[in-house]
Design a protein around this motif. Structure first.
Motif, PDB file in Angstrom:
ATOM      1  N   GLN A 236       0.829  -1.203   0.000  1.00 34.28           N
ATOM      2  CA  GLN A 236       0.000   0.000   0.000  1.00 34.28           C
ATOM      3  C   GLN A 236       0.866   1.256   0.000  1.00 34.28           C
ATOM      4  O   GLN A 236       0.547   2.238  -0.680  1.00 34.28           O
ATOM      5  CB  GLN A 236      -0.937  -0.022   1.211  1.00 34.28           C
TER       6      GLN A 236
ATOM      7  N   THR B 219      -8.410   2.752   2.767  1.00 31.22           N
ATOM      8  CA  THR B 219      -9.311   1.607   2.959  1.00 31.22           C
ATOM      9  C   THR B 219      -9.360   0.703   1.729  1.00 31.22           C
ATOM     10  O   THR B 219      -9.569  -0.501   1.850  1.00 31.22           O
ATOM     11  CB  THR B 219     -10.732   2.082   3.287  1.00 31.22           C
ATOM     12  N   SER B 220      -9.186   1.277   0.546  1.00 31.88           N
ATOM     13  CA  SER B 220      -9.263   0.499  -0.690  1.00 31.88           C
ATOM     14  C   SER B 220      -8.506   1.224  -1.799  1.00 31.88           C
ATOM     15  O   SER B 220      -8.094   2.384  -1.637  1.00 31.88           O
ATOM     16  CB  SER B 220     -10.722   0.284  -1.103  1.00 31.88           C
TER      17      SER B 220
END
Length: 288
Positions: free
Chosen positions: A123, A149-150
């Motif tokens: 990430q 979160t995504s």
């Protein structure tokens, strides 16, 4: 026609003034190293110099753009290298899990802990920045690809970013790795949540496919880096040619100018000497 003393005096003063002006121009050229120091000296030379100067400035801007291109490409390659290392370790874990038969709760906990850290690393890599721009966010360079979160799904996050490096020549600087980051993230999440029933053999094929994607993207980045290097060489040649033309157009030849100045001084002294003989002594005294 009768030549008067006044005519002789005026001619001498006019010639002396012209001689002073010429020596002044030559001295200014020696001081500045330039043939012209104001537009009125030679408009044609000035206009040509402006054109060459604009070319040099434009090349300078393109060279700065190339610097940004290289920053994007180098940062993208470094980030994908990090992704490759994560995938290599994930494959080791998946291979061990697939070959070890039944996993104990302790084994699953260890894998889960390591996967969580690798997932966070991915990430972070997905949100790699050059300056204040996110390099994996397509044209949405002001927004991170992973929003906390995504992964973003807007089509703009997959569009190409191009930088102009020559007249009519743009280089793509971004790498569209959004789907790759998202697929790996989903895989890691499944491994963590499905636990004992997870198919690690299937995970290995997914990891291998994404490792191939990483290698393909890095090869593409290498090809674009090579083209950037070629453009750098081309710009250096154009800059050198423009500077040479500008120098030939506006810079003086010191040997020639010094010789002209010495000659002008000699002529000027000769004119003063001749003038002293043909005009009244009182005027000569006044001039001195």
């Amino acid at each position: 026609m009768r030549v008067t003393q006044s005519m002789l005096s005026n001619n001498m003063l006019r010639n002396l003034s012209s001689s002073y002006n010429k020596m002044g121009v030559l001295q200014e050229q020696l001081n500045t190293g330039k043939k012209v120091n104001r537009p009125s000296d030679d408009p044609v030379v000035v206009m040509k110099s402006l054109g060459y100067g604009m070319t040099v400035d434009k090349v300078g801007q393109y060279q700065k753009n190339l610097g940004e291109v290289n920053n994007w490409l180098d940062s993208s390659d470094d980030a994908l290298d990090g992704v490759g290392q994560v995938l290599h370790r994930a494959k080791e874990l998946a291979t061990n899990a697939a070959n070890s038969g039944a996993m104990t709760p302790g084994d699953r906990d260890k894998i889960k802990i390591e996967l969580e850290q690798m997932q966070k690393q991915l990430q972070d890599l997905a949100n790699t920045k050059v300056g204040d721009k996110y390099i994996f966010s397509g044209t949405m360079t002001d927004k991170p690809l992973f929003n906390g979160t995504s992964y973003e799904t807007d089509a703009a996050f997959g569009k190409n970013v191009e930088i102009e490096v020559f007249d009519g020549v743009n280089l793509r600087v971004n790498t569209d790795a959004r789907k790759m980051f998202e697929e790996i993230d989903v895989l890691f999440e499944r491994i963590k949540t499905e636990g004992e029933g997870f198919d690690f053999s299937g995970a290995i094929s997914i990891i291998d496919r994404n490792m191939d994607i990483v290698l393909t993207n890095r090869a593409d980045i290498g090809a674009r880096s090579n083209r950037s290097e070629l453009m750098h060489n081309r710009l250096e040649m154009q800059e050198g040619a423009a500077k040479k033309q500008r120098s030939e157009n506006e810079d003086i030849d010191y040997e020639v100018v010094i010789t002209e100045l010495i000659t002008s001084e000699s002529i000027h002294r000769a004119a003063l000497s001749v003038g002293a003989r043909i005009i009244q002594p009182s005027l000569v005294d006044f001039l001195r």
